[in-house]
Design an enzyme around this catalytic site. Structure first.
Site, PDB file in Angstrom:
ATOM      1  N   TYR A 133      30.628  32.745  26.504  1.00  0.00           N
ATOM      2  CA  TYR A 133      29.976  31.666  25.736  1.00  0.00           C
ATOM      3  C   TYR A 133      28.722  32.254  25.089  1.00  0.00           C
ATOM      4  CZ  TYR A 133      27.575  27.131  24.895  1.00  0.00           C
ATOM      5  OH  TYR A 133      26.909  26.056  24.342  1.00  0.00           O
ATOM      6  N   LYS A 161      33.615  31.813  22.986  1.00  0.00           N
ATOM      7  CA  LYS A 161      33.157  30.611  22.281  1.00  0.00           C
ATOM      8  C   LYS A 161      31.982  31.071  21.447  1.00  0.00           C
ATOM      9  CE  LYS A 161      30.976  26.117  23.617  1.00  0.00           C
ATOM     10  NZ  LYS A 161      30.265  25.914  22.412  1.00  0.00           N
TER      11      LYS A 161
HETATM   12  O1  MN9 Z   1      29.407  23.210  22.020  1.00  0.00           O
HETATM   13  C1  MN9 Z   1      27.890  22.393  20.482  1.00  0.00           C
HETATM   14  N1  MN9 Z   1      26.647  23.034  20.730  1.00  0.00           N
HETATM   15  C2  MN9 Z   1      25.623  22.405  21.296  1.00  0.00           C
HETATM   16  C3  MN9 Z   1      29.008  23.267  20.920  1.00  0.00           C
HETATM   17  O2  MN9 Z   1      25.631  21.220  21.556  1.00  0.00           O
HETATM   18  C4  MN9 Z   1      24.450  23.225  21.609  1.00  0.00           C
HETATM   19  C5  MN9 Z   1      28.142  22.019  19.020  1.00  0.00           C
HETATM   20  O3  MN9 Z   1      29.286  21.213  19.042  1.00  0.00           O
HETATM   21  C6  MN9 Z   1      26.996  21.291  18.367  1.00  0.00           C
HETATM   22  O4  MN9 Z   1      26.549  20.236  19.198  1.00  0.00           O
HETATM   23  C7  MN9 Z   1      27.373  20.673  17.030  1.00  0.00           C
HETATM   24  C8  MN9 Z   1      26.162  20.052  16.320  1.00  0.00           C
HETATM   25  O5  MN9 Z   1      25.295  21.049  15.885  1.00  0.00           O
HETATM   26  O6  MN9 Z   1      27.966  21.619  16.216  1.00  0.00           O
END
Ligand code: MN9
Length: 288
Positions: A133, A161
């Site tokens: 990740y 990821k």
């Molecule tokens: O898991 C998410 N990252 C975080 C991935 O929340 C830090 C993304 O889905 C973001 O929330 C999304 C909005 O910026 O892309």
């Protein structure tokens, strides 16, 4: 392990306890309404870094119990406490999670040798597939192509990821490692990543916008870029509005508006104001 995975939200009560009924409802909503292919459990969106080891384990149990084998499940176990990460990796593997994932170790500015040691300690402790990740904006850890390559040498590491706006590195990784699973981590960049032939995506907004996101991914794979671009535009209007109003709080409020007991965010995340609640409902009415 291809497809769209929601970075699963967790429902907490006002005291920060897990709301089991609410969590089960969020899992069901993701599977039945958002139509996702899998769940990424205890990631950033699950407020993983704000909860206890016991809570993390309980969430792994509840989600597995509710989802069964109907969708793929990835358990995020990364922790600055490597013993905790190993403990959680074993726990989730015993629960039959399809893969383990761990965020790069953060805060202390570890060098790559230390990062490798962290990953190999977790990897050696379990017999399960593993997904790195990487989220440099939150961890400060930027790994380059060669460093990803060193981790990918271990056969248990099936993918990454990739939550970064670095499309040069993403293309290089895709080209160099066609056999590894690459998941796009920024929902607002899903189309751009899909054009580079990622295997899937993992995101917070898929909890509520899963069907549209899946269409973007599938249209891009078919080369229908104009149609995909239209849907990414609508998604990004939605994502911008969510980000402006408070990311996790707004997604929870949208779920509540849809009848799901999505609860509260853990402190120190603040609750939405009354105005914020109304805004979240307006966002849902406009885009969902
Ligand atoms: O898991 C998410 N990252 C975080 C991935 O929340 C830090 C993304 O889905 C973001 O929330 C999304 C909005 O910026 O892309």
């Amino acid at each position: 392990m291809k497809g769209l995975f929601s970075a699963l939200m967790c429902s907490f009560d006002e005291q920060g306890n897990i709301d089991e009924k609410g969590l089960r409802e969020i899992v069901r909503y993701n599977i039945d309404v958002s139509k996702i292919d899998g769940l990424y459990v205890n990631g950033s969106t699950g407020e993983n870094f704000l909860i206890s080891t016991e809570q993390k384990k309980r969430i792994f149990e509840i989600v597995k119990d509710e989802a069964g084998d109907s969708v793929k499940l990835i358990a995020q176990v990364g922790s600055l406490n490597v013993d905790e990460a190993v403990n959680l990796a074993k726990f989730a593997t015993d629960l039959n999670y399809d893969a383990i994932s761990a965020v790069t170790p953060f805060y202390y500015k570890f060098d790559f040798e230390e990062i490798k040691d962290y990953y190999f300690t977790i990897l050696d402790s379990v017999d399960n597939d593993f997904i790195i990740y990487s989220i440099p904006a939150l961890t400060g850890v930027n790994m380059n192509l060669e460093q990803f390559g060193e981790l990918f040498e271990n056969e248990k590491v099936i993918g990454v990821k990739f939550t970064a706006p670095d499309f040069f590195l993403l293309e290089r990784l895709r080209h160099a490692y066609p056999e590894k699973f690459i998941y796009s981590g920024f929902d607002e960049m899903l189309l751009s990543a899909s054009v580079l032939n990622v295997d899937g995506a993992i995101g917070s907004t898929f909890n509520v916008n899963g069907q549209r996101a899946k269409q973007i991914f599938e249209l891009a794979q078919k080369g229908k870029i104009d149609e995909a671009r239209e849907l990414q535009k609508v998604s990004n209007d939605l994502i911008s509005a969510i980000l402006d109003n408070g990311l996790y709080q707004t997604i929870k409020e949208i779920l509540k508006y849809k009848g799901i007991s999505a609860g509260f965010c853990r402190k120190p995340m603040k609750a939405l104001s009354e105005e914020g609640v109304l805004k979240a409902r307006e966002i849902a009415d406009t885009y969902l």
